[in-house]
Design a protein around this motif. Structure first.
Motif, PDB file in Angstrom:
ATOM      1  N   GLN A  39       0.842  -1.191   0.000  1.00 42.50           N
ATOM      2  CA  GLN A  39       0.000   0.000   0.000  1.00 42.50           C
ATOM      3  C   GLN A  39       0.880   1.245   0.000  1.00 42.50           C
ATOM      4  O   GLN A  39       1.952   1.262   0.593  1.00 42.50           O
ATOM      5  N   SER A  44      -4.968   5.171   2.779  1.00 42.66           N
ATOM      6  CA  SER A  44      -5.850   4.084   3.201  1.00 42.66           C
ATOM      7  C   SER A  44      -6.487   3.464   1.969  1.00 42.66           C
ATOM      8  O   SER A  44      -6.615   4.109   0.934  1.00 42.66           O
ATOM      9  N   ASN A  45      -6.884   2.224   2.092  1.00 37.19           N
ATOM     10  CA  ASN A  45      -7.543   1.555   0.969  1.00 37.19           C
ATOM     11  C   ASN A  45      -8.952   2.073   0.752  1.00 37.19           C
ATOM     12  O   ASN A  45      -9.435   2.118  -0.368  1.00 37.19           O
ATOM     13  N   THR A  46      -9.621   2.457   1.843  1.00 33.01           N
ATOM     14  CA  THR A  46     -11.017   2.867   1.749  1.00 33.01           C
ATOM     15  C   THR A  46     -11.230   4.203   2.447  1.00 33.01           C
ATOM     16  O   THR A  46     -10.827   4.371   3.592  1.00 33.01           O
ATOM     17  N   THR A  47     -11.880   5.126   1.751  1.00 34.29           N
ATOM     18  CA  THR A  47     -12.273   6.408   2.323  1.00 34.29           C
ATOM     19  C   THR A  47     -13.707   6.682   1.866  1.00 34.29           C
ATOM     20  O   THR A  47     -13.995   6.629   0.674  1.00 34.29           O
ATOM     21  N   ILE A  48     -14.583   6.944   2.839  1.00 35.22           N
ATOM     22  CA  ILE A  48     -15.983   7.210   2.523  1.00 35.22           C
ATOM     23  C   ILE A  48     -16.409   8.478   3.255  1.00 35.22           C
ATOM     24  O   ILE A  48     -16.135   8.628   4.443  1.00 35.22           O
ATOM     25  N   TYR A  72     -15.355   8.030   7.004  1.00 35.23           N
ATOM     26  CA  TYR A  72     -14.671   6.809   7.438  1.00 35.23           C
ATOM     27  C   TYR A  72     -13.377   6.693   6.664  1.00 35.23           C
ATOM     28  O   TYR A  72     -13.323   7.007   5.468  1.00 35.23           O
ATOM     29  N   ARG A  73     -12.323   6.245   7.339  1.00 30.89           N
ATOM     30  CA  ARG A  73     -11.045   5.975   6.689  1.00 30.89           C
ATOM     31  C   ARG A  73     -10.509   4.670   7.251  1.00 30.89           C
ATOM     32  O   ARG A  73     -10.455   4.498   8.465  1.00 30.89           O
ATOM     33  N   SER A  74     -10.149   3.730   6.371  1.00 32.36           N
ATOM     34  CA  SER A  74      -9.570   2.472   6.837  1.00 32.36           C
ATOM     35  C   SER A  74      -8.144   2.713   7.317  1.00 32.36           C
ATOM     36  O   SER A  74      -7.611   3.814   7.176  1.00 32.36           O
ATOM     37  N   SER A  88      -8.089   2.501  11.694  1.00 32.64           N
ATOM     38  CA  SER A  88      -9.228   3.094  10.994  1.00 32.64           C
ATOM     39  C   SER A  88      -9.979   4.011  11.954  1.00 32.64           C
ATOM     40  O   SER A  88      -9.842   3.906  13.168  1.00 32.64           O
ATOM     41  N   THR A  90     -13.798   6.640  12.307  1.00 30.24           N
ATOM     42  CA  THR A  90     -15.057   7.171  11.797  1.00 30.24           C
ATOM     43  C   THR A  90     -15.362   8.458  12.552  1.00 30.24           C
ATOM     44  O   THR A  90     -15.331   8.471  13.783  1.00 30.24           O
TER      45      THR A  90
END
Length: 159
Positions: A39, A44-48, A72-74, A88, A90
């Protein structure tokens, strides 16, 4: 004149690296670890992120405002070898208030769930002659709340 004596040094590579690849076959002699496929650093892999906002007419030219924000951030890798991670997290924030062409008044709360997490971190070498390192982390703000009031002077109005 100054003289610097040469001291013989023997370098012994650690296991796991193949030093028998001839350069003419495209081999590269390197003591660096293979980080291919890891990575990216501090990502991060996921950010929402999401928000919802409701504006309702109340009286005259004054509106009510309700707003919720969430993100949210992984976990995030903090080094190239993927040894250290920021966990991670939230975050949720709320806002409620009145808005008028001349003024706004809003009550707000940030980090509603009082998330206790690291926003980012860095790892530094502590000494150029050492394999020791120092890690530093930056935490997110704890839950906080307040009031924001705005007044537009000189005939200016909210667009």
């Amino acid at each position: 004149a100054t003289a610097f004596p040469l001291i013989p040094v023997t370098c012994v590579p650690s296991g796991g690296t193949d030093f028998n690849i001839p350069p003419e076959d495209g081999g590269v002699l390197s003591l660096a670890p293979d980080i291919g496929g890891n990575q990216l650093l501090r990502t991060s892999n996921t950010t929402i992120s999401a928000f919802g906002q409701w504006v309702i007419p109340l009286f005259g030219d004054t509106d009510g405002l309700l707003r919720a924000d969430a993100s949210y951030r992984s976990e995030m890798s903090q080094d190239l070898e993927e040894i250290a991670f920021a966990p991670s997290r939230t975050l949720v924030s709320l806002r409620a208030g009145l808005q008028n062409p001349r003024y706004d008044v809003q009550l707000w709360v940030e980090n509603l769930l009082d998330e206790d997490a690291i926003e980012s971190a860095q790892i530094f070498a502590s000494d150029l002659n050492s394999f020791k390192s120092v890690a530093t982390g930056i935490g997110i703000n704890p839950r906080r709340f307040g009031v924001t009031a705005r007044y537009r002077f000189g005939g200016a109005e909210r667009q």
